[in-house]
Write a protein that holds these residues in place. Structure first.
Motif, PDB file in Angstrom:
ATOM      1  N   PRO A   1      -8.071 -16.663 -36.441  1.00  0.00           N
ATOM      2  CA  PRO A   1      -8.913 -17.534 -37.264  1.00  0.00           C
ATOM      3  C   PRO A   1      -8.181 -18.127 -38.462  1.00  0.00           C
ATOM      4  O   PRO A   1      -8.482 -19.247 -38.884  1.00  0.00           O
ATOM      5  CB  PRO A   1     -10.047 -16.612 -37.724  1.00  0.00           C
ATOM      6  N   ASP A   2      -7.217 -17.384 -39.036  1.00  0.00           N
ATOM      7  CA  ASP A   2      -6.482 -17.881 -40.208  1.00  0.00           C
ATOM      8  C   ASP A   2      -5.717 -19.159 -39.883  1.00  0.00           C
ATOM      9  O   ASP A   2      -5.594 -20.050 -40.734  1.00  0.00           O
ATOM     10  CB  ASP A   2      -5.505 -16.816 -40.717  1.00  0.00           C
ATOM     11  N   MET A   3      -5.205 -19.256 -38.670  1.00  0.00           N
ATOM     12  CA  MET A   3      -4.455 -20.447 -38.286  1.00  0.00           C
ATOM     13  C   MET A   3      -5.377 -21.670 -38.194  1.00  0.00           C
ATOM     14  O   MET A   3      -4.988 -22.787 -38.507  1.00  0.00           O
ATOM     15  CB  MET A   3      -3.740 -20.222 -36.953  1.00  0.00           C
ATOM     16  N   TYR A   4      -6.639 -21.432 -37.771  1.00  0.00           N
ATOM     17  CA  TYR A   4      -7.623 -22.516 -37.720  1.00  0.00           C
ATOM     18  C   TYR A   4      -7.981 -22.980 -39.136  1.00  0.00           C
ATOM     19  O   TYR A   4      -8.151 -24.178 -39.385  1.00  0.00           O
ATOM     20  CB  TYR A   4      -8.882 -22.048 -36.985  1.00  0.00           C
ATOM     21  N   ASN A   5      -8.117 -22.017 -40.056  1.00  0.00           N
ATOM     22  CA  ASN A   5      -8.419 -22.369 -41.444  1.00  0.00           C
ATOM     23  C   ASN A   5      -7.350 -23.293 -42.018  1.00  0.00           C
ATOM     24  O   ASN A   5      -7.651 -24.313 -42.653  1.00  0.00           O
ATOM     25  CB  ASN A   5      -8.505 -21.114 -42.308  1.00  0.00           C
ATOM     26  N   SER A   6      -6.083 -22.933 -41.800  1.00  0.00           N
ATOM     27  CA  SER A   6      -4.986 -23.738 -42.336  1.00  0.00           C
ATOM     28  C   SER A   6      -4.942 -25.122 -41.713  1.00  0.00           C
ATOM     29  O   SER A   6      -4.755 -26.131 -42.407  1.00  0.00           O
ATOM     30  CB  SER A   6      -3.649 -23.027 -42.109  1.00  0.00           C
ATOM     31  N   TYR A   7      -5.125 -25.166 -40.399  1.00  0.00           N
ATOM     32  CA  TYR A   7      -5.084 -26.458 -39.706  1.00  0.00           C
ATOM     33  C   TYR A   7      -6.263 -27.336 -40.137  1.00  0.00           C
ATOM     34  O   TYR A   7      -6.106 -28.545 -40.358  1.00  0.00           O
ATOM     35  CB  TYR A   7      -5.092 -26.232 -38.191  1.00  0.00           C
ATOM     36  N   GLY A   8      -7.431 -26.716 -40.289  1.00  0.00           N
ATOM     37  CA  GLY A   8      -8.592 -27.468 -40.761  1.00  0.00           C
ATOM     38  C   GLY A   8      -8.383 -28.036 -42.143  1.00  0.00           C
ATOM     39  O   GLY A   8      -8.742 -29.197 -42.425  1.00  0.00           O
TER      40      GLY A   8
END
Length: 501
Positions: free
Chosen positions: A451-458
């Motif tokens: 999920p952390d990678m999605y947060n950064s990409y978002g």
């Protein structure tokens, strides 16, 4: 008689062959690090004071293509603390001071009555770490004022905070401790600190190429320039003096002796090493005290982290309990230094690096392992670091193809999703949004359940104005982790903004 001569000849031949084999293995180690871009400087390895490997790597001056040589001199950074400690221990031996005396005895204006000389030597004083912490209060009132280590005690009198802990309760590394010790050496010897070191340490040890840096003393031409990568993604080394952020850090500071500022060579450091072994500078009894882990008020040994304790100016390696290994490392912008001494076997490894290479401690430890014929720790290169540099210099296609190669080569490279995320966010914060998006996208594809990678990409998509895509990414993040507060807040704001448009 013939048998005796034969035995002598056989021993000599064996010793020579063994030394040659060691030299070859050490050369393979250091050349491998140089090829990987993990060393730029001078190295020296000695056994019982005899040099068995010595080599220079890379440039002392990149712009003028001046190579490092045997005579290249380097700032020692915190390896200088071993020299400051030796000076203090000499004064203990001369009975001019005692380790358990309060520092305030010699400096009545010092505001912390319970701090002893031993607390300063062992980093158990509770004082702040760096000069920036001490002078912050004064700089708010006098932003243009210049400070040196003689200003520390007056500044501490205005320092608004108590000690971080009762002296002797904890270990907390502090450069201020060693600035104060330099003042103590001056006070009790009636000599400037640099003059004391020259007379009582450098000259007796034969360290003819070692001295303290000073604004009043022109820097010698053989001192290496210092380089670093300003950012993880930067493809090229830059001169530290050319980086405004670094110059800004030190604009208010002049001389801070004791913690660092010694300039020396690998050859001179070996002379210091041998002078300690031969008790030319301090007695064996006092050195033995310096090489023991400090005992805290709770009767436990100091734990300095990473499998080491701390004595009086020396880290003590704990991972090899059958051997006494002491060391110190140093780091300033554009420089790394390592000084390891296996006292049990009288082995010495010195690395002085003027490009801030990050793996020198492991490399030095591996050199000790080669001498002992024990397994080495594998030094792996960061995939994220390499990928970001290639992305920045050569574009996404080249970076992606190299990433595939590096990931497959697990012997030489290590991949970390969080390292990649950190460097990508560094690109984003520095407004290299397209490059950040590419790095974050690749990282997300490699870590589709994080999920952390999605947060950064978002966050990056939102910054790039790609609101619709950002909403989709945050929704996916919440499917993976419904209580993801960062995604919840970002998605709520994006959807609210969209409804108003």
């Amino acid at each position: 008689m013939k048998k005796f001569l034969f035995l002598i000849l056989t021993t000599v031949v064996y010793s020579y062959a063994n030394a040659q084999a060691l030299s070859k293995r050490l050369d393979s180690l250091f050349n491998g690090q140089f090829t990987a871009g993990q060393i730029n400087g001078n190295v020296l390895v000695a056994d019982h004071g005899k040099v068995i490997y010595k080599k220079s790597f890379g440039y002392a001056d990149i712009a003028n293509k001046i190579l490092n040589t045997d005579h290249s001199a380097f700032f020692l950074a915190s390896v200088s603390k071993t020299i400051t400690s030796t000076a203090v221990l000499q004064l203990v031996q001369k009975k001019k001071i005692q380790l358990n005396e309060p520092y305030k005895k010699y400096f009545p204006n010092f505001p912390y009555a319970d701090v002893t000389i031993k607390n300063l030597l062992s980093h158990t004083s509770g004082l702040p770490r760096d000069m920036e912490d001490v002078f912050d209060t004064v700089l708010k009132v006098q932003p243009q004022k210049k400070f040196g280590y003689h200003d520390i005690i007056p500044a501490l009198q205005q320092y608004p905070k108590p000690l971080a802990f009762k002296p002797g309760d904890q270990y907390s590394y502090s450069n201020i401790n060693y600035n104060l010790l330099a003042l103590l050496v001056e006070k009790t010897s009636n000599m400037p600190f640099d003059a004391y070191l020259k007379k009582y340490i450098f000259t007796p040890a034969g360290m003819t190429e070692t001295y303290l840096s000073s604004p009043q003393l022109p820097q010698k031409s053989d001192v290496t320039h210092r380089y670093l990568y300003p950012k993880h993604y930067s493809p090229h080394l830059k001169l530290t003096d050319s980086i405004p952020e670094i110059a800004n850090i030190y604009k208010n500071y002049t001389i801070f002796w004791g913690q660092g500022n010694v300039i020396s060579t690998t050859t001179d450091l070996l002379k210091f090493d041998q002078a300690l072994y031969n008790n030319k500078l301090v007695s064996a009894k006092i050195l033995d005290e310096a090489f023991k882990p400090t005992i805290l008020n709770n009767k436990q040994e100091v734990v300095a982290g990473g499998g080491v304790s701390y004595g009086l100016g020396w880290f003590i390696l704990k991972v090899k309990p059958s051997e006494k290994i002491v060391l110190h490392t140093g780091a300033i912008q554009g420089l790394r230094s390592v000084f390891i001494r296996n006292l049990t076997k009288q082995q010495t490894v010195i690395i002085l690096d003027n490009a801030q290479s990050g793996t020198n401690f492991i490399t030095a430890s591996n050199a000790i392992s080669i001498l002992d014929n024990t397994p080495q720790e594998k030094v792996k290169i960061s995939v994220a670091d390499k990928y970001a540099k290639i992305l920045f210099e050569s574009g996404s296609d080249v970076a992606a193809s190299r990433l595939i190669q590096m990931q497959a080569d697990t012997v030489h490279y290590r991949y970390s999703a969080h390292e990649m995320d950190f460097i990508a966010n560094e690109l984003l914060n520095d407004s290299y949004t397209d490059k950040a998006l590419e790095a974050l996208k690749v990282n997300l594809l490699l870590n589709p359940t994080n999920p952390d990678m999605y947060n950064s990409y978002g966050k990056a998509l939102n910054k790039a104005g790609k609101k619709t895509e950002a909403i989709l990414i945050y929704k996916r993040a919440l499917k993976l982790k419904p209580d993801n507060k960062e995604a919840q807040e970002a998605l709520s704001k994006l959807e609210k903004d969209s409804s108003h448009n």
